[in-house]
Design an enzyme around this catalytic site. Structure first.
Site: not given
Ligand code: ADP
Length: 397
Positions: A7, A91, A180, A241, A384
């Site tokens: 990743n 990923r 996600h 964010r 993940e």
């Protein structure tokens, strides 16, 4: 059979080597400050021993080279020879509309990932750098791309289109993509296993609450709606964010503060969210501590977060025409009993009733709802890496 999961971020690289017989990690690590001064690789072997290597790491190829060297180290490595690594799963953040599933990387797939750079300028370039580095250093070993966006490709058009002029979708592919996906898919499948029912029979709302947060409505195992949009900026307010805004605010701030497009982009992504509201931190633990000490803005940031999550769950229950289970995952979802409780408060109209004792759990798969609650509330640690490894294994065996 062992699968390496990679990743890549712009200056970081997370990796995990997973043994597909046991589905366990046999080596895990992180390279930080790639291309910067003070680059460092931290590796944890299967037995939990930690190794820290500080050396010059100018780019992702050098980083991958170092990772491979560490993985075969006779002292703390995980394999005797690199040939034991049968495939690499990467990923990849944005697959656009091209990928509803993971894909073995060939020239065509690579071109499609490159074509999505415009949609994810911060994420896809380092993902590509990681793939190219592995192709160079592990020739002949199959590489697989696992996309954050793929799981959400099942959303219907009326859910993914914005109220913009339709030609903007045709010209620029402006639509909701969602992110996600690997995490939402994994926890929804685990939820079905925990509830002892096929995913096809369940209506599930998954809350991935971490530094970045998104909530997804899953009907019969398929994503039908998700809170992140064209970019990961939409949805809940997050660590830094802003999340959802009246779009007119963007141009208003630009004029008032004299910001250009890059500056407003940076502001909304890095300076807002719970950091901006609280003025304390982007880390929910720091904000929780400040709130406990009576900091008004810290308390407010947590209240806004829980309120927005609650509204998403309510609206997704409407979209699904009911909900069988709400899942909490990622850093906040797995660990913060107070935020889970705040989100689920006064939701008994949906059959959501948390058992405060059971809800004290952290990071363990647990059903935290009251025994007779009709909607189950589950805490499920995400994985993940394992999902990426499984997809890679399935595509390459
Ligand atoms: P990322 O999106 O970077 O993968 P994580 O899923 O690791 O993020 O989540 C990080 C967030 O989880 C941080 O805001 C951190 O404060 C929060 N977190 C971790 N443990 C706790 C806890 N015990 N209580 C509240 N928040 C927590």
């Amino acid at each position: 059979m062992k699968i390496l999961v990679v990743n890549c971020g712009s200056s970081s690289l997370k990796y995990q080597l997973i043994d597909m017989t046991t589905k366990e990690s046999v080596g895990i690590g992180l390279v930080e400050r790639i291309g910067l001064e003070g680059a460092v690789l931290t590796h944890k072997s299967a037995s939990g021993e930690k190794e820290v290597i500080t050396t010059e790491i100018p780019d992702h190829t050098v980083a991958i080279g170092l990772v491979l060297k560490v993985l075969v180290s006779p002292v703390y490595g995980s394999v005797k020879e690199l040939t034991e690594i049968s495939a690499v799963g990467h990923r990849v953040v944005h697959g656009g509309e091209n990928f509803a599933q993971s894909a073995i990387i060939n020239d065509e797939v690579m071109k499609a990932i490159q074509d999505c750079i415009e949609l994810a300028p911060l994420h896809n370039p380092p993902n590509i750098a990681g793939i190219e580095a592995c192709q160079k250093l592990m020739p002949g070993v199959p590489q697989v791309a696992v996309f954050d966006t793929a799981f959400h490709q099942t959303m219907p058009d009326y859910a993914y289109l914005y109220g913009l002029s339709y030609d903007l979708y045709e010209k620029y592919k402006i639509r909701r993509y969602g992110f996600h996906g690997t995490s939402h898919k994994y926890v929804s499948q685990r939820a079905a296993a925990m509830l002892g029912k096929p995913a096809e029979e369940l209506k599930i709302i998954t809350c991935h609450l971490g530094n970045g947060s998104s909530i997804t409505a899953i009907n019969g195992g398929k994503s039908v709606e998700t809170s992140m949009g064209f970019t990961p900026l939409q949805g809940l307010l997050m660590g830094t964010r802003s999340g959802d805004l009246d779009p007119a605010i963007v141009t208003y701030i630009m004029r008032k503060e004299n910001l250009n497009p890059d500056q407003i982009d940076n502001f909304l992504n890095k300076k807002c969210g719970v950091l901006g509201v609280s003025g304390v931190s982007s880390d929910f633990r720091d904000i929780g501590n400040a709130a406990d000490e009576g900091n008004y803005r810290a308390k407010l940031a947590l209240e806004i977060f829980a309120y927005q999550a609650k509204k998403y769950i309510g609206s997704y229950a409407a979209a699904l025409n009911g909900v069988d289970a709400v899942i909490f995952t990622a850093g906040i979802g797995e660990n913060s009993s107070s935020i889970r409780a705040a989100i689920c408060e006064n939701m008994s109209y949906l059959g959501i009733n948390i058992d405060q004792e059971k809800n004290k759990v952290r990071g363990v798969e647990t059903d935290v709802s009251e025994a007779n609650a009709s909607c189950r509330v589950l805490v499920i640690p995400t994985n993940e890496e394992l999902t990426i490894a499984i997809d890679t294994f399935e595509l390459t065996r």
